[in-house]
Design a protein around this motif. Sequence first.
Motif, PDB file in Angstrom:
ATOM      1  N   ARG A 114       6.957  39.216  58.513  1.00 12.08           N
ATOM      2  CA  ARG A 114       5.998  40.213  59.019  1.00 12.08           C
ATOM      3  C   ARG A 114       4.587  39.658  59.228  1.00 12.08           C
ATOM      4  NH1 ARG A 114       5.625  44.215  53.722  1.00 12.08           N
ATOM      5  NH2 ARG A 114       4.747  42.703  52.266  1.00 12.08           N
ATOM      6  N   ARG A 115       4.310  38.466  58.670  1.00  9.76           N
ATOM      7  CA  ARG A 115       2.997  37.840  58.881  1.00  9.76           C
ATOM      8  C   ARG A 115       3.192  36.519  59.624  1.00  9.76           C
ATOM      9  NH1 ARG A 115       0.268  36.181  54.237  1.00  9.76           N
ATOM     10  NH2 ARG A 115       2.203  36.097  53.027  1.00  9.76           N
ATOM     11  N   ASP A 116       2.084  35.733  59.754  1.00  5.86           N
ATOM     12  CA  ASP A 116       2.224  34.441  60.451  1.00  5.86           C
ATOM     13  C   ASP A 116       2.136  33.282  59.459  1.00  5.86           C
ATOM     14  OD1 ASP A 116      -0.422  34.493  59.812  1.00  5.86           O
ATOM     15  OD2 ASP A 116      -1.163  34.176  61.850  1.00  5.86           O
ATOM     16  N   GLN A 117       2.343  33.594  58.179  1.00  3.01           N
ATOM     17  CA  GLN A 117       2.293  32.584  57.126  1.00  3.01           C
ATOM     18  C   GLN A 117       3.324  32.900  56.081  1.00  3.01           C
ATOM     19  OE1 GLN A 117      -1.547  32.616  55.345  1.00  3.01           O
ATOM     20  NE2 GLN A 117      -2.049  30.583  56.090  1.00  3.01           N
ATOM     21  N   LEU A 118       3.981  31.840  55.584  1.00  2.00           N
ATOM     22  CA  LEU A 118       4.978  32.073  54.540  1.00  2.00           C
ATOM     23  C   LEU A 118       4.303  32.170  53.179  1.00  2.00           C
ATOM     24  CD1 LEU A 118       7.670  29.456  55.666  1.00  2.00           C
ATOM     25  CD2 LEU A 118       7.754  31.936  56.011  1.00  2.00           C
ATOM     26  N   ARG A 119       4.959  32.848  52.268  1.00  2.02           N
ATOM     27  CA  ARG A 119       4.490  32.958  50.892  1.00  2.02           C
ATOM     28  C   ARG A 119       5.182  31.897  50.017  1.00  2.02           C
ATOM     29  NH1 ARG A 119       2.545  37.205  47.946  1.00  2.02           N
ATOM     30  NH2 ARG A 119       2.514  38.519  49.769  1.00  2.02           N
ATOM     31  N   ALA A 120       6.292  31.351  50.518  1.00  3.39           N
ATOM     32  CA  ALA A 120       7.131  30.425  49.732  1.00  3.39           C
ATOM     33  C   ALA A 120       6.356  29.178  49.306  1.00  3.39           C
ATOM     34  CB  ALA A 120       8.328  30.003  50.570  1.00  3.39           C
ATOM     35  N   GLU A 121       6.850  28.502  48.256  1.00  3.34           N
ATOM     36  CA  GLU A 121       6.169  27.302  47.773  1.00  3.34           C
ATOM     37  C   GLU A 121       6.169  26.227  48.860  1.00  3.34           C
ATOM     38  OE1 GLU A 121       7.980  25.331  44.393  1.00  3.34           O
ATOM     39  OE2 GLU A 121       9.989  25.768  45.077  1.00  3.34           O
ATOM     40  N   LYS A 122       5.153  25.377  48.805  1.00  2.02           N
ATOM     41  CA  LYS A 122       4.864  24.417  49.869  1.00  2.02           C
ATOM     42  C   LYS A 122       6.056  23.491  50.164  1.00  2.02           C
ATOM     43  CE  LYS A 122       1.450  22.879  52.558  1.00  2.02           C
ATOM     44  NZ  LYS A 122       2.207  21.916  53.306  1.00  2.02           N
ATOM     45  N   VAL A 123       6.698  23.004  49.119  1.00  6.38           N
ATOM     46  CA  VAL A 123       7.788  22.047  49.318  1.00  6.38           C
ATOM     47  C   VAL A 123       8.928  22.684  50.133  1.00  6.38           C
ATOM     48  CG1 VAL A 123       8.826  22.528  47.040  1.00  6.38           C
ATOM     49  CG2 VAL A 123       9.299  20.367  48.141  1.00  6.38           C
ATOM     50  N   LEU A 124       9.163  23.968  49.900  1.00  6.99           N
ATOM     51  CA  LEU A 124      10.214  24.673  50.659  1.00  6.99           C
ATOM     52  C   LEU A 124       9.768  24.875  52.109  1.00  6.99           C
ATOM     53  CD1 LEU A 124      11.340  27.416  48.099  1.00  6.99           C
ATOM     54  CD2 LEU A 124      12.648  25.409  48.817  1.00  6.99           C
ATOM     55  N   GLN A 125       8.505  25.246  52.274  1.00  9.59           N
ATOM     56  CA  GLN A 125       7.973  25.444  53.638  1.00  9.59           C
ATOM     57  C   GLN A 125       8.110  24.164  54.461  1.00  9.59           C
ATOM     58  OE1 GLN A 125       4.210  27.243  54.314  1.00  9.59           O
ATOM     59  NE2 GLN A 125       4.235  28.462  52.464  1.00  9.59           N
ATOM     60  N   ASP A 126       7.697  23.037  53.871  1.00 15.47           N
ATOM     61  CA  ASP A 126       7.737  21.759  54.600  1.00 15.47           C
ATOM     62  C   ASP A 126       9.164  21.442  55.035  1.00 15.47           C
ATOM     63  OD1 ASP A 126       5.088  21.530  54.202  1.00 15.47           O
ATOM     64  OD2 ASP A 126       5.204  20.047  52.570  1.00 15.47           O
ATOM     65  N   ARG A 127      10.077  21.657  54.103  1.00 18.60           N
ATOM     66  CA  ARG A 127      11.483  21.353  54.410  1.00 18.60           C
ATOM     67  C   ARG A 127      12.009  22.271  55.514  1.00 18.60           C
ATOM     68  NH1 ARG A 127      14.826  21.402  49.109  1.00 18.60           N
ATOM     69  NH2 ARG A 127      13.100  20.174  48.334  1.00 18.60           N
ATOM     70  N   ALA A 128      11.612  23.542  55.450  1.00 19.15           N
ATOM     71  CA  ALA A 128      12.109  24.510  56.442  1.00 19.15           C
ATOM     72  C   ALA A 128      11.542  24.196  57.829  1.00 19.15           C
ATOM     73  CB  ALA A 128      11.723  25.921  56.023  1.00 19.15           C
ATOM     74  N   PHE A 129      10.240  23.841  57.891  1.00 20.06           N
ATOM     75  CA  PHE A 129       9.631  23.553  59.191  1.00 20.06           C
ATOM     76  C   PHE A 129      10.238  22.305  59.831  1.00 20.06           C
ATOM     77  CE2 PHE A 129       5.687  25.919  57.522  1.00 20.06           C
ATOM     78  CZ  PHE A 129       6.130  27.115  58.038  1.00 20.06           C
ATOM     79  N   LYS A 130      10.736  21.403  58.975  1.00 16.07           N
ATOM     80  CA  LYS A 130      11.318  20.169  59.514  1.00 16.07           C
ATOM     81  C   LYS A 130      12.782  20.348  59.913  1.00 16.07           C
ATOM     82  CE  LYS A 130       8.675  16.830  56.871  1.00 16.07           C
ATOM     83  NZ  LYS A 130       8.731  16.486  55.461  1.00 16.07           N
ATOM     84  N   ASN A 131      13.384  21.446  59.489  1.00 17.34           N
ATOM     85  CA  ASN A 131      14.820  21.632  59.721  1.00 17.34           C
ATOM     86  C   ASN A 131      15.076  22.130  61.157  1.00 17.34           C
ATOM     87  OD1 ASN A 131      17.502  22.808  59.730  1.00 17.34           O
ATOM     88  ND2 ASN A 131      17.447  22.576  57.507  1.00 17.34           N
ATOM     89  N   ASP A 132      15.830  21.338  61.921  1.00 15.09           N
ATOM     90  CA  ASP A 132      16.088  21.671  63.332  1.00 15.09           C
ATOM     91  C   ASP A 132      16.846  22.986  63.507  1.00 15.09           C
ATOM     92  OD1 ASP A 132      14.956  19.368  64.061  1.00 15.09           O
ATOM     93  OD2 ASP A 132      16.845  18.245  64.352  1.00 15.09           O
ATOM     94  N   LYS A 133      17.580  23.359  62.470  1.00 14.80           N
ATOM     95  CA  LYS A 133      18.406  24.562  62.611  1.00 14.80           C
ATOM     96  C   LYS A 133      17.678  25.833  62.167  1.00 14.80           C
ATOM     97  CE  LYS A 133      22.925  23.961  61.760  1.00 14.80           C
ATOM     98  NZ  LYS A 133      24.053  23.584  60.893  1.00 14.80           N
TER      99      LYS A 133
END
Length: 308
Positions: A174-193
């Motif tokens: 619902r926003r333009d920023q995740l609340r999740a911890e940074k390490v998870l965010q980095d991994r998710a942004f790098k994931n092609d799927k």
Amino acid sequence: MKKYDVVVIGAGPGGMTAALYAARANLKVAMLDRGIYGGNMNNTAEIENYPGFELIMGPDLSEKMYKTATQAGVEFVYGNVEKIENAREAVKTIKTDSEEYEATVIVVATGATNRKLGIPGEEEYSGKGVSYCAVCDGAFFKDENVAVVGGGDSAVSEGLYLANVTDNVNVIHRRDQLRAEKVLQDRAFKNDKMNFTWNSEVKEIVGDNQKVTGLKVYNNKTDEVTTVPTSGVFIYIGNVPNTDEFKDLGITDEQGWIETNSEMETSIPGIYAVGDVRSKKLRQITTAVGEGGIAGQNAFEYIEKLEK
Ligand code: NAP
């Protein structure tokens, strides 16, 4: 009526640890749960932040904790707790749907349940494409596109798990920023799927009467509503406390979380609370386990003082 020194209500990581510590202090301990032991760990795919295991599946960690507790003498009992009576007496009564128990100490470790979106189609398609558990249902969507709703640790970590077992994961937040911890965010942004749909609120889950086919999504920046095709939607928008049965004890805050001090004591002598059900900031397996240890040890000291 069955009698115990300690009855732990809820067999998640906090409850199992409280029970373990109390049993190792030679107390007679029952650990009650309305379902399988493990609590929300059973709905967690991969755990990477429980020290001692580089990576462990939630159900495997549940199993290990259960074995540790029962090996120490904890008795596991099925039952849905309906009421605590004589809460302020030296011996308290726990009423379940099928049995009554007496205990000197009660540890409430009932955790929290997934919050629902409360939108059309959510209940109707629950189990038909709507899920709250990636590890339970992810495999049904092999080679398909799924959506995840939410932006916290659960949405992102379970989204990453789903990216391994499905074709594509669309995280709708619902926003333009995740609340999740940074390490998870980095991994998710790098994931092609994995891809992200920002500033977006799911307003309806649509289907063909048999299964989910898409989501009606409102963009709160542009006011546009679009229908996003998907075969499954995994909802991870936080939790609500499992405390309905304890509200009349006066130990909960205005949102229903149980208030304790740092010794896990509630305002009622002999009643402790641990884990996600507590009013607190950080809800983790590690914190639940630490709190369980404190409550289990304090249960022993409390009973020892009463007996003097
Ligand atoms: P959470 O941290 O409360 O995050 C909930 C997310 O859902 C937020 O991004 C929130 O958006 C969004 N949200 C809430 N209500 C919504 C609504 N009605 N519609 C759409 N979106 C909504 O919940 P969680 O991720 O389930 O985590 C619960 C607790 O467990 C947290 O303390 C978390 O740290 C912990 N946890 C930890 C791990 C880990 O350490 N790996 C894994 C899982 C859970 P906003 O951001 O806009 O508020």
